[in-house]
Design a protein around this motif. Sequence first.
Motif, PDB file in Angstrom:
ATOM      1  N   THR A 246       0.966   1.755  10.182  1.00  0.00           N
ATOM      2  CA  THR A 246       0.547   1.431  11.541  1.00  0.00           C
ATOM      3  C   THR A 246      -0.962   1.203  11.552  1.00  0.00           C
ATOM      4  OG1 THR A 246       0.090   3.714  12.192  1.00  0.00           O
ATOM      5  CG2 THR A 246       2.361   2.925  12.451  1.00  0.00           C
ATOM      6  N   ASP A 247      -1.471   0.717  12.680  1.00  0.00           N
ATOM      7  CA  ASP A 247      -2.900   0.453  12.787  1.00  0.00           C
ATOM      8  C   ASP A 247      -3.734   1.728  12.686  1.00  0.00           C
ATOM      9  OD1 ASP A 247      -2.562  -2.243  12.985  1.00  0.00           O
ATOM     10  OD2 ASP A 247      -2.650  -2.306  15.161  1.00  0.00           O
ATOM     11  N   THR A 248      -3.145   2.877  12.997  1.00  0.00           N
ATOM     12  CA  THR A 248      -3.905   4.124  13.003  1.00  0.00           C
ATOM     13  C   THR A 248      -3.625   5.013  11.799  1.00  0.00           C
ATOM     14  OG1 THR A 248      -2.192   5.170  14.358  1.00  0.00           O
ATOM     15  CG2 THR A 248      -4.033   4.144  15.516  1.00  0.00           C
ATOM     16  N   ASP A 249      -2.615   4.683  11.009  1.00  0.00           N
ATOM     17  CA  ASP A 249      -2.216   5.533   9.894  1.00  0.00           C
ATOM     18  C   ASP A 249      -2.829   5.048   8.590  1.00  0.00           C
ATOM     19  OD1 ASP A 249      -1.026   7.268   8.158  1.00  0.00           O
ATOM     20  OD2 ASP A 249       0.912   6.249   8.152  1.00  0.00           O
ATOM     21  N   THR A 250      -3.984   5.599   8.249  1.00  0.00           N
ATOM     22  CA  THR A 250      -4.602   5.250   6.965  1.00  0.00           C
ATOM     23  C   THR A 250      -4.264   6.268   5.888  1.00  0.00           C
ATOM     24  OG1 THR A 250      -6.634   6.426   7.565  1.00  0.00           O
ATOM     25  CG2 THR A 250      -6.524   4.075   8.092  1.00  0.00           C
ATOM     26  N   GLY A 251      -3.971   7.494   6.294  1.00  0.00           N
ATOM     27  CA  GLY A 251      -3.797   8.567   5.333  1.00  0.00           C
ATOM     28  C   GLY A 251      -2.594   8.414   4.435  1.00  0.00           C
ATOM     29  N   THR A 252      -1.441   7.975   4.991  1.00  0.00           N
ATOM     30  CA  THR A 252      -0.208   7.926   4.204  1.00  0.00           C
ATOM     31  C   THR A 252      -0.345   7.002   3.001  1.00  0.00           C
ATOM     32  OG1 THR A 252       1.103   8.398   6.174  1.00  0.00           O
ATOM     33  CG2 THR A 252       2.254   7.454   4.292  1.00  0.00           C
ATOM     34  N   ALA A 253      -0.834   5.778   3.234  1.00  0.00           N
ATOM     35  CA  ALA A 253      -0.994   4.833   2.130  1.00  0.00           C
ATOM     36  C   ALA A 253      -2.059   5.301   1.149  1.00  0.00           C
ATOM     37  CB  ALA A 253      -1.337   3.445   2.673  1.00  0.00           C
ATOM     38  N   ALA A 254      -3.116   5.920   1.655  1.00  0.00           N
ATOM     39  CA  ALA A 254      -4.204   6.345   0.789  1.00  0.00           C
ATOM     40  C   ALA A 254      -3.800   7.509  -0.105  1.00  0.00           C
ATOM     41  CB  ALA A 254      -5.423   6.731   1.629  1.00  0.00           C
ATOM     42  N   ARG A 255      -2.961   8.410   0.416  1.00  0.00           N
ATOM     43  CA  ARG A 255      -2.630   9.618  -0.345  1.00  0.00           C
ATOM     44  C   ARG A 255      -1.908   9.322  -1.649  1.00  0.00           C
ATOM     45  NH1 ARG A 255      -2.167  12.027   4.823  1.00  0.00           N
ATOM     46  NH2 ARG A 255       0.006  11.375   5.048  1.00  0.00           N
ATOM     47  N   ALA A 256      -1.153   8.234  -1.692  1.00  0.00           N
ATOM     48  CA  ALA A 256      -0.402   7.905  -2.907  1.00  0.00           C
ATOM     49  C   ALA A 256      -1.088   6.831  -3.746  1.00  0.00           C
ATOM     50  CB  ALA A 256       1.009   7.448  -2.541  1.00  0.00           C
ATOM     51  N   ALA A 257      -2.290   6.427  -3.352  1.00  0.00           N
ATOM     52  CA  ALA A 257      -2.966   5.324  -4.029  1.00  0.00           C
ATOM     53  C   ALA A 257      -3.695   5.801  -5.273  1.00  0.00           C
ATOM     54  CB  ALA A 257      -3.944   4.646  -3.078  1.00  0.00           C
ATOM     55  N   THR A 258      -3.833   4.891  -6.230  1.00  0.00           N
ATOM     56  CA  THR A 258      -4.698   5.129  -7.388  1.00  0.00           C
ATOM     57  C   THR A 258      -6.015   4.367  -7.257  1.00  0.00           C
ATOM     58  OG1 THR A 258      -3.588   3.328  -8.575  1.00  0.00           O
ATOM     59  CG2 THR A 258      -2.782   5.564  -8.963  1.00  0.00           C
ATOM     60  N   VAL A 259      -6.012   3.307  -6.434  1.00  0.00           N
ATOM     61  CA  VAL A 259      -7.217   2.516  -6.190  1.00  0.00           C
ATOM     62  C   VAL A 259      -7.338   2.283  -4.688  1.00  0.00           C
ATOM     63  CG1 VAL A 259      -8.404   0.327  -6.596  1.00  0.00           C
ATOM     64  CG2 VAL A 259      -7.074   1.371  -8.435  1.00  0.00           C
ATOM     65  N   LEU A 260      -8.540   2.439  -4.188  1.00  0.00           N
ATOM     66  CA  LEU A 260      -8.772   2.325  -2.745  1.00  0.00           C
ATOM     67  C   LEU A 260     -10.022   1.493  -2.501  1.00  0.00           C
ATOM     68  CD1 LEU A 260      -7.833   3.469   0.048  1.00  0.00           C
ATOM     69  CD2 LEU A 260      -9.432   5.351  -0.328  1.00  0.00           C
ATOM     70  N   ILE A 261      -9.922   0.530  -1.575  1.00  0.00           N
ATOM     71  CA  ILE A 261     -11.068  -0.245  -1.107  1.00  0.00           C
ATOM     72  C   ILE A 261     -11.233   0.089   0.364  1.00  0.00           C
ATOM     73  CG2 ILE A 261     -12.036  -2.553  -0.786  1.00  0.00           C
ATOM     74  CD1 ILE A 261     -10.025  -3.448  -3.012  1.00  0.00           C
ATOM     75  N   ALA A 262     -12.410   0.535   0.763  1.00  0.00           N
ATOM     76  CA  ALA A 262     -12.553   1.033   2.128  1.00  0.00           C
ATOM     77  C   ALA A 262     -13.970   0.860   2.624  1.00  0.00           C
ATOM     78  CB  ALA A 262     -12.157   2.510   2.191  1.00  0.00           C
ATOM     79  N   THR A 263     -14.110   0.770   3.931  1.00  0.00           N
ATOM     80  CA  THR A 263     -15.422   0.854   4.562  1.00  0.00           C
ATOM     81  C   THR A 263     -15.779   2.326   4.704  1.00  0.00           C
ATOM     82  OG1 THR A 263     -14.447   0.929   6.775  1.00  0.00           O
ATOM     83  CG2 THR A 263     -14.971  -1.262   5.869  1.00  0.00           C
ATOM     84  N   PRO A 264     -17.047   2.643   4.902  1.00  0.00           N
ATOM     85  CA  PRO A 264     -17.409   4.050   5.102  1.00  0.00           C
ATOM     86  C   PRO A 264     -16.672   4.691   6.271  1.00  0.00           C
ATOM     87  CG  PRO A 264     -19.364   2.771   4.607  1.00  0.00           C
ATOM     88  CD  PRO A 264     -18.241   1.785   4.781  1.00  0.00           C
ATOM     89  N   ALA A 265     -16.449   3.924   7.352  1.00  0.00           N
ATOM     90  CA  ALA A 265     -15.762   4.491   8.512  1.00  0.00           C
ATOM     91  C   ALA A 265     -14.341   4.907   8.167  1.00  0.00           C
ATOM     92  CB  ALA A 265     -15.759   3.481   9.661  1.00  0.00           C
ATOM     93  N   LEU A 278      -5.935   9.375  -7.004  1.00  0.00           N
ATOM     94  CA  LEU A 278      -6.951   8.345  -6.809  1.00  0.00           C
ATOM     95  C   LEU A 278      -7.926   8.320  -7.985  1.00  0.00           C
ATOM     96  CD1 LEU A 278      -7.482   6.253  -4.628  1.00  0.00           C
ATOM     97  CD2 LEU A 278      -9.079   7.850  -3.567  1.00  0.00           C
ATOM     98  N   ARG A 279      -8.103   7.133  -8.580  1.00  0.00           N
ATOM     99  CA  ARG A 279      -8.956   6.968  -9.747  1.00  0.00           C
ATOM    100  C   ARG A 279     -10.258   6.250  -9.410  1.00  0.00           C
ATOM    101  NH1 ARG A 279      -5.741   3.930 -12.373  1.00  0.00           N
ATOM    102  NH2 ARG A 279      -6.837   1.947 -12.139  1.00  0.00           N
ATOM    103  N   THR A 280     -10.172   5.236  -8.521  1.00  0.00           N
ATOM    104  CA  THR A 280     -11.329   4.399  -8.200  1.00  0.00           C
ATOM    105  C   THR A 280     -11.377   4.125  -6.711  1.00  0.00           C
ATOM    106  OG1 THR A 280     -11.173   3.310 -10.359  1.00  0.00           O
ATOM    107  CG2 THR A 280     -12.481   2.206  -8.666  1.00  0.00           C
ATOM    108  N   VAL A 281     -12.562   4.237  -6.143  1.00  0.00           N
ATOM    109  CA  VAL A 281     -12.797   3.875  -4.747  1.00  0.00           C
ATOM    110  C   VAL A 281     -13.952   2.882  -4.705  1.00  0.00           C
ATOM    111  CG1 VAL A 281     -13.533   4.670  -2.471  1.00  0.00           C
ATOM    112  CG2 VAL A 281     -11.967   6.070  -3.824  1.00  0.00           C
ATOM    113  N   ALA A 282     -13.718   1.741  -4.066  1.00  0.00           N
ATOM    114  CA  ALA A 282     -14.782   0.762  -3.829  1.00  0.00           C
ATOM    115  C   ALA A 282     -15.133   0.826  -2.354  1.00  0.00           C
ATOM    116  CB  ALA A 282     -14.322  -0.643  -4.208  1.00  0.00           C
ATOM    117  N   VAL A 283     -16.355   1.151  -2.062  1.00  0.00           N
ATOM    118  CA  VAL A 283     -16.789   1.227  -0.671  1.00  0.00           C
ATOM    119  C   VAL A 283     -17.590  -0.025  -0.357  1.00  0.00           C
ATOM    120  CG1 VAL A 283     -18.849   2.592  -1.238  1.00  0.00           C
ATOM    121  CG2 VAL A 283     -17.928   2.633   1.075  1.00  0.00           C
ATOM    122  N   THR A 284     -17.236  -0.672   0.747  1.00  0.00           N
ATOM    123  CA  THR A 284     -17.785  -1.993   1.060  1.00  0.00           C
ATOM    124  C   THR A 284     -18.006  -2.109   2.556  1.00  0.00           C
ATOM    125  OG1 THR A 284     -17.431  -4.378   0.758  1.00  0.00           O
ATOM    126  CG2 THR A 284     -15.498  -3.048   1.289  1.00  0.00           C
TER     127      THR A 284
END
Length: 434
Positions: A246-265, A278-284
């Motif tokens: 959903t538009d408000t649910d970021t946690g579920t997809a992130a919890r099982a991820a190995t790579v994440l691309i995200a804004t600081p917010a 989680l192995r790698t996070v790219a903040v952009t």
Amino acid sequence: MPLRHLTPRDQHLFWQYGRGADVPVHEPLVHRAIERHAIVTPHAVAAEHHGATLTYGELDRYAGALAARLVREGVRPGDRVGLFARRSIPMLVGLFAVLKAGAAYVLQDIGRTPPAQLADVIRTARTRVILTQKEHVPRVPLPLPGGHRLIALDDPAPYDPGPVPLLPPHPDDGCCVLFVPGTAGRRHGVQLTHRNITNLLLTEPGGLGIRPGDRVAQLLGIASGPAVWEILGCLTRGATLAVRGTDTDTGTAARAATVLIATPAVLAGIDPAGCPDLRTVAVTGEPCPRPLADRWSRRTALLHCRGPAEATLATTVGRRTPAAGRPLPNGTVYVLGADRRALPVGETGEVWVGGDPVSAGYLGEEALNAQRYAPDPFLGEGRVMFRTRDLGRWTPDGDLEHLGRPAGRLGPPGERPLLRLAGERTAGTVTVTR
């Protein structure tokens, strides 16, 4: 010689610091990189959303049939196709189909974008076909311009196979169009090419080490530049895209991820302790506050990615601090002062980008292209460089320190500087072609 005013040491450092590694890109077309995984691992899961999954074989088959439909409708390499959808598996099929047909996709979130803005996208991008989901057809601004076709992504009809040859695009043809903010609420369409995108995604560090078996979270707004990185970065490398429910649910997809691309917010709303794989996070998107960066870097490899859409989303990537980084492969970064002259290490000037990351320019914006793109005197050979309008300087150890765009010094997007750098002169007209 554009560097003759510099000392021999600074001439050497200009290239040592400002030029990314020369790295071959094994596949210059985005969709061909995805097709390779459909051939080698057809049963691997390409995407999952709301409990539904799509394998690479299914993605290739459905998108191939839809691409044939697009070609029958007259879509050709160099064209642009509107993809007005919500985050979903049909959205991914539509995106891949547009690329297979040789065109560039123009993705907009039809659930969040006002109809008047969609109409402006259609006019600016000069689309030929609009793809959407059946439930969102009433939100498409009608009537469409003459010659347009509206196709429902979730209608079985588009997936009817047909023996239609698909013409391959050139690496310098458009892959996607991103709309970026301009002055007075206006948005500008930036066309990224296959060469731009593959140079980012199929080399490191832009590839983020993504490999088959990884899970990449799709969290960000689908019309944003970083979403290109999420979606195509995952699919070109054979990983699984975990699409946010959903538009408000970021946690579920992130919890099982190995790579994440995200804004600081977005990153601030996720608990790193809850993401064990989680192995790698790219903040952009914007500078990452140091406390947030420290919090995440204790648990994972954190990459700070800085750059505008016009330079294919990342001018530099760095690990040490949120404000510093180094050029990506096959790209160049220049710190220029008066008359676009290169500055010595340590001096502050405007940041320009050259090489393969430079996009194909703004659609239908010749005057703005002349302000923001210019012939590259350092690479020569007809190459073009892009003016980010940000300030920066090289540190003694070779990082580009990003200093932002101070209010009162540089104007908003699309405008000339409010206060010019000493000795600066107005650029002549530049036609941006790739």
